[in-house]
Design an enzyme around this catalytic site. Structure first.
Site, PDB file in Angstrom:
ATOM      1  N   ASN A   1      -3.113   6.290  -0.508  1.00  0.00           N
ATOM      2  CA  ASN A   1      -2.634   6.496   0.857  1.00  0.00           C
ATOM      3  C   ASN A   1      -1.887   7.808   1.051  1.00  0.00           C
ATOM      4  O   ASN A   1      -1.813   8.317   2.161  1.00  0.00           O
ATOM      5  CB  ASN A   1      -1.767   5.310   1.294  1.00  0.00           C
ATOM      6  CG  ASN A   1      -2.626   4.136   1.709  1.00  0.00           C
ATOM      7  OD1 ASN A   1      -3.664   4.305   2.334  1.00  0.00           O
ATOM      8  ND2 ASN A   1      -2.203   2.934   1.352  1.00  0.00           N
TER       9      ASN A   1
ATOM     10  N   HIS B   1      -2.207  -2.705  -6.080  1.00  0.00           N
ATOM     11  CA  HIS B   1      -2.738  -2.356  -4.759  1.00  0.00           C
ATOM     12  C   HIS B   1      -4.257  -2.423  -4.759  1.00  0.00           C
ATOM     13  O   HIS B   1      -4.936  -1.536  -5.253  1.00  0.00           O
ATOM     14  CB  HIS B   1      -2.254  -0.952  -4.359  1.00  0.00           C
ATOM     15  CG  HIS B   1      -2.753  -0.506  -3.029  1.00  0.00           C
ATOM     16  ND1 HIS B   1      -2.988   0.818  -2.720  1.00  0.00           N
ATOM     17  CD2 HIS B   1      -3.091  -1.210  -1.912  1.00  0.00           C
ATOM     18  CE1 HIS B   1      -3.428   0.909  -1.482  1.00  0.00           C
ATOM     19  NE2 HIS B   1      -3.503  -0.305  -0.976  1.00  0.00           N
TER      20      HIS B   1
ATOM     21  N   SER C   1       0.809  -1.218   0.000  1.00  0.00           N
ATOM     22  CA  SER C   1       0.000   0.000   0.000  1.00  0.00           C
ATOM     23  C   SER C   1       0.840   1.264   0.000  1.00  0.00           C
ATOM     24  O   SER C   1       0.306   2.365  -0.100  1.00  0.00           O
ATOM     25  CB  SER C   1      -0.922   0.006   1.236  1.00  0.00           C
ATOM     26  OG  SER C   1      -0.158  -0.085   2.427  1.00  0.00           O
TER      27      SER C   1
ATOM     28  N   GLU D   1      -4.941   0.140  -7.789  1.00  0.00           N
ATOM     29  CA  GLU D   1      -3.823   0.991  -8.217  1.00  0.00           C
ATOM     30  C   GLU D   1      -2.747   0.082  -8.821  1.00  0.00           C
ATOM     31  O   GLU D   1      -2.277  -0.842  -8.154  1.00  0.00           O
ATOM     32  CB  GLU D   1      -3.225   1.755  -7.036  1.00  0.00           C
ATOM     33  CG  GLU D   1      -4.077   2.897  -6.523  1.00  0.00           C
ATOM     34  CD  GLU D   1      -3.383   3.656  -5.405  1.00  0.00           C
ATOM     35  OE1 GLU D   1      -3.297   4.878  -5.485  1.00  0.00           O
ATOM     36  OE2 GLU D   1      -2.930   3.020  -4.423  1.00  0.00           O
TER      37      GLU D   1
END
Length: 283
Positions: free
Chosen positions: A190, A140, A119, A152
């Site tokens: 993130n 991800h 992540s 992702e």
């Protein structure tokens, strides 16, 4: 290239979810974990989630049985020798991931693509542990994997166009939405989400408002489906701290400094829902 045989390493919540969506999409899947107890739990969780989908009439009993028949347990990385694609979902630690990729590189077929569900960690550094960095990529998934549509896809410095195109095509086969992201700390999701969660924790730390009221403000004031502190508990406060440290180290910018209260909770073992206590208490 054609991808049919898939191995997922790590039978935790993310790994089991990834294995489930691959099996439901028609791939032959090995779910791997060195811990037999974790592996058994992961396999049972998949069966339970599929059974729930049947109850809610999202899938048929036949579709459930077909998916389960495509899914098999594995407790050794040597099983990667028959895989076209391997994705790891192990602990978010660079040393552990590099070790896994080094071992995979030695046993996986030369054509196999190796992916990480990291992540926040740099794909380029993970790929450097192999002799096939052009065939290493980030993939991800969002949590919970069977529900969330976004993936992702992160290209490392040496990731080839062929590798990216194969993974983009495969993501579409999973009925997910692929988004190409460059290899920066935290990627997009993130890098944006974690500072918001960290700032919410600072507002608790500074006594601005209670966790309940902070979450209410964000749900009703900004139309978030879940407040940031509830979300942090769901993600795991240890994971939130680790990602903030990756962002802080990667960018060297004080705006990514983890809140001291976040560190204190993690040191106390208050990790969120999985430990029974975080910003909220759980049964």
């Amino acid at each position: 290239m054609t991808i049919q045989n898939v191995m997922v390493i790590g039978a935790g919540q993310m790994g089991a979810g990834i294995a489930q969506v691959f099996a439901q999409a028609g791939f032959d899947v090995l779910l791997n974990d060195m811990n037999e107890e974790a592996l058994d739990k992961g396999m049972k969780n998949i069966e339970k989630l599929l059974a729930r989908s049947v109850e809610k009439e999202r899938i048929t009993e036949e579709e459930k049985s077909t998916a389960l028949n495509r899914l098999h347990a594995s407790s050794t990385l040597e099983d990667a020798s028959s895989s076209d694609f391997v994705i790891e979902a192990v602990v978010e630690n660079m040393d552990v991931k590099r070790q896994v990729f080094g071992e995979l590189d030695a046993v996986a077929p030369k054509h196999a693509i190796l992916a990480s569900n990291t992540s926040s960690l740099p794909i380029t550094e993970i790929a450097a542990a192999t002799n096939r960095p052009n065939q290493v990529i980030g993939m991800h998934f969002m949590n919970p994997v069977p529900v969330m549509k976004l993936v992702e896809i992160i290209r490392g410095l040496q990731t080839s166009d062929e590798t990216y195109q194969a993974i983009e095509k495969m993501t579409n086969q999973l009925s997910k939405t692929p988004v190409e992201v460059k290899d920066f700390p935290g990627f997009v999701s993130n890098r944006v989400l974690m500072p918001m969660i960290n700032e919410a924790i600072f507002t608790v730390y500074e006594g601005v408002a209670s966790p309940e009221d902070i979450d209410t403000v964000m749900k009703l004031g900004t139309n978030h489906p879940m407040g940031p502190l509830t979300l942090a508990d769901f993600i795991g406060l240890d994971t939130c701290l680790y990602i903030m440290e990756v962002l802080h180290d990667g960018f060297g910018d004080s705006k990514y400094r983890p809140c001291p209260l976040l560190r204190k909770y993690v040191h106390a073992g208050w990790l969120g829902k999985k430990s029974g206590r975080g910003f909220y208490q759980y049964e």
